[in-house]
Motif scaffolding. Structure first.
Motif, mmCIF file in Angstrom:
data_model
loop_
_atom_site.group_PDB
_atom_site.id
_atom_site.type_symbol
_atom_site.label_atom_id
_atom_site.label_comp_id
_atom_site.label_asym_id
_atom_site.label_seq_id
_atom_site.Cartn_x
_atom_site.Cartn_y
_atom_site.Cartn_z
ATOM 1 N N ILE A 20 -22.235 49.799 23.817
ATOM 2 C CA ILE A 20 -21.521 50.923 23.205
ATOM 3 C C ILE A 20 -22.542 51.691 22.364
ATOM 4 O O ILE A 20 -23.163 51.127 21.470
ATOM 5 N N ASN A 21 -22.708 52.963 22.665
ATOM 6 C CA ASN A 21 -23.726 53.748 21.972
ATOM 7 C C ASN A 21 -23.199 54.343 20.667
ATOM 8 O O ASN A 21 -23.728 54.090 19.598
ATOM 9 N N GLY A 43 -13.478 59.751 21.040
ATOM 10 C CA GLY A 43 -13.915 58.956 22.180
ATOM 11 C C GLY A 43 -15.139 58.126 21.876
ATOM 12 O O GLY A 43 -15.492 57.893 20.708
ATOM 13 N N ILE A 44 -15.791 57.706 22.942
ATOM 14 C CA ILE A 44 -16.879 56.734 22.823
ATOM 15 C C ILE A 44 -17.875 56.975 23.948
ATOM 16 O O ILE A 44 -17.503 57.465 25.022
ATOM 17 N N SER A 45 -19.149 56.680 23.703
ATOM 18 C CA SER A 45 -20.142 56.782 24.773
ATOM 19 C C SER A 45 -20.709 55.403 25.059
ATOM 20 O O SER A 45 -20.913 54.591 24.147
ATOM 21 N N LEU A 46 -20.957 55.141 26.340
ATOM 22 C CA LEU A 46 -21.391 53.833 26.806
ATOM 23 C C LEU A 46 -22.710 53.956 27.546
ATOM 24 O O LEU A 46 -22.896 54.877 28.351
ATOM 25 N N LEU A 47 -23.635 53.035 27.302
ATOM 26 C CA LEU A 47 -24.900 52.988 28.032
ATOM 27 C C LEU A 47 -24.716 52.085 29.240
ATOM 28 O O LEU A 47 -24.249 50.950 29.117
ATOM 29 N N LEU A 48 -25.100 52.588 30.410
ATOM 30 C CA LEU A 48 -24.839 51.897 31.673
ATOM 31 C C LEU A 48 -26.105 51.291 32.255
ATOM 32 O O LEU A 48 -27.182 51.896 32.191
ATOM 33 N N GLY A 49 -25.979 50.108 32.842
ATOM 34 C CA GLY A 49 -27.081 49.521 33.581
ATOM 35 C C GLY A 49 -27.204 50.206 34.933
ATOM 36 O O GLY A 49 -26.281 50.898 35.389
ATOM 37 N N SER A 50 -28.317 49.996 35.602
ATOM 38 C CA SER A 50 -28.545 50.650 36.894
ATOM 39 C C SER A 50 -27.550 50.199 37.958
ATOM 40 O O SER A 50 -27.301 50.909 38.935
ATOM 41 N N LEU A 95 -20.859 62.091 32.820
ATOM 42 C CA LEU A 95 -22.001 61.200 32.941
ATOM 43 C C LEU A 95 -23.251 61.967 32.537
ATOM 44 O O LEU A 95 -23.399 63.145 32.867
ATOM 45 N N PHE A 96 -24.163 61.318 31.823
ATOM 46 C CA PHE A 96 -25.368 61.991 31.353
ATOM 47 C C PHE A 96 -26.453 60.946 31.108
ATOM 48 O O PHE A 96 -26.244 59.743 31.329
ATOM 49 N N ASP A 97 -27.625 61.391 30.665
ATOM 50 C CA ASP A 97 -28.741 60.494 30.374
ATOM 51 C C ASP A 97 -29.077 60.542 28.895
ATOM 52 O O ASP A 97 -29.026 61.596 28.263
ATOM 53 N N ILE A 98 -29.430 59.391 28.336
ATOM 54 C CA ILE A 98 -29.943 59.301 26.978
ATOM 55 C C ILE A 98 -31.324 58.675 27.062
ATOM 56 O O ILE A 98 -31.451 57.469 27.301
ATOM 57 N N GLN A 99 -32.347 59.485 26.946
ATOM 58 C CA GLN A 99 -33.733 59.024 27.037
ATOM 59 C C GLN A 99 -33.949 58.198 28.294
ATOM 60 O O GLN A 99 -34.544 57.119 28.272
ATOM 61 N N GLY A 100 -33.457 58.731 29.415
ATOM 62 C CA GLY A 100 -33.650 58.086 30.712
ATOM 63 C C GLY A 100 -32.653 57.004 31.054
ATOM 64 O O GLY A 100 -32.706 56.434 32.145
ATOM 65 N N GLY A 147 -19.645 59.371 28.917
ATOM 66 C CA GLY A 147 -18.850 59.860 27.797
ATOM 67 C C GLY A 147 -17.382 59.678 28.112
ATOM 68 O O GLY A 147 -16.913 60.107 29.174
ATOM 69 N N CYS A 148 -16.649 59.027 27.229
ATOM 70 C CA CYS A 148 -15.238 58.707 27.477
ATOM 71 C C CYS A 148 -14.347 59.241 26.352
ATOM 72 O O CYS A 148 -14.772 59.306 25.194
ATOM 73 N N VAL A 149 -13.132 59.605 26.704
ATOM 74 C CA VAL A 149 -12.138 59.982 25.700
ATOM 75 C C VAL A 149 -11.096 58.873 25.621
ATOM 76 O O VAL A 149 -10.756 58.243 26.623
ATOM 77 N N PHE A 150 -10.609 58.622 24.404
ATOM 78 C CA PHE A 150 -9.602 57.587 24.212
ATOM 79 C C PHE A 150 -8.278 58.024 24.831
ATOM 80 O O PHE A 150 -7.857 59.164 24.677
#
Length: 203
Positions: A117-118, A124-131, A162-167, A172-175
């Motif tokens: 969880i970023n 809402g909330i933003s999540l960092l995803l694995g490949s 969907l987006f990138d944070i430093q690669g 990005g999600c809304v509750f």
């Protein structure tokens, strides 16, 4: 403690009064006594309260199911139950606060994945995803993580971008609904942020 303004109909009159959030309490928020016309409210069904963010100047409106008097450690307090009205000014950007904590995400009620969880806001909330995390816009996510003092938090959200944070891939999600636990968690994160900013200014 964060001050909020409650609007409700009490004894046939439209009343606006202020109280302060203390902590979560069961499924609601424990607040300082709610006083109307010089008297402590016993019980009121319905109403709303506005939380104004002193840092951004923005406000969040929450629809209340009930305002109930309760005894807490021998003192009189009130418990507010309800959820945020996401229809009001939904497009307004909300201040976001860093979380950087692992959580368990159930995607579309089928796939369970651990992810980071970023950050979080009242919206809402933003999540960092694995490949290997197959997440798409429109996916429904049930997110479980541990908040302050090890409290188990569960929230449902929907992926809107969907987006990138430093690669690193991010979502990005809304509750879908904002519980009182989430409200308190975001307010706690805001307080942590404010304290850090005050330390920097003082230094």
């Amino acid at each position: 403690m964060t001050e909020i303004t409650i609007k409700m109909v009490y004894n046939g009159k439209e009343i606006e009064t202020s109280t302060r959030v203390l902590t979560t309490y069961g499924d609601g928020l424990l607040v300082t006594p709610v006083i109307c016309e010089g008297q402590m409210v016993d019980y009121c069904r319905g109403g709303s309260f506005v939380y104004r963010d002193p840092f951004t100047g923005g406000s969040h409106t929450f629809i209340l199911d009930s305002i109930a008097r309760t005894d807490f450690n021998g003192g009189n307090f009130h418990v507010l139950t309800g959820k945020e009205n996401l229809i009001v000014d939904r497009k307004r950007k909300a201040e976001r606060y860093m979380v950087q904590k692992m959580g368990l995400a159930q995607i579309n009620k089928k796939i369970n994945v651990n992810l980071m969880i970023n950050d979080i806001s009242m919206r809402g909330i933003s999540l960092l995803l694995g490949s290997d995390h197959a997440v798409n816009v429109g996916d429904e996510i049930k997110l479980t993580f541990f908040g302050n003092a090890g409290k188990r938090m569960v929230v449902e959200c929907k992926v809107v971008r969907l987006f990138d944070i430093q690669g690193i891939r991010a979502a990005g999600c809304v509750f879908k609904n904002v519980t009182t636990d989430i409200i308190t968690y975001v307010l706690d994160k805001k307080a942590e942020y404010d304290n850090k900013m005050n330390v920097r200014v003082a230094g």
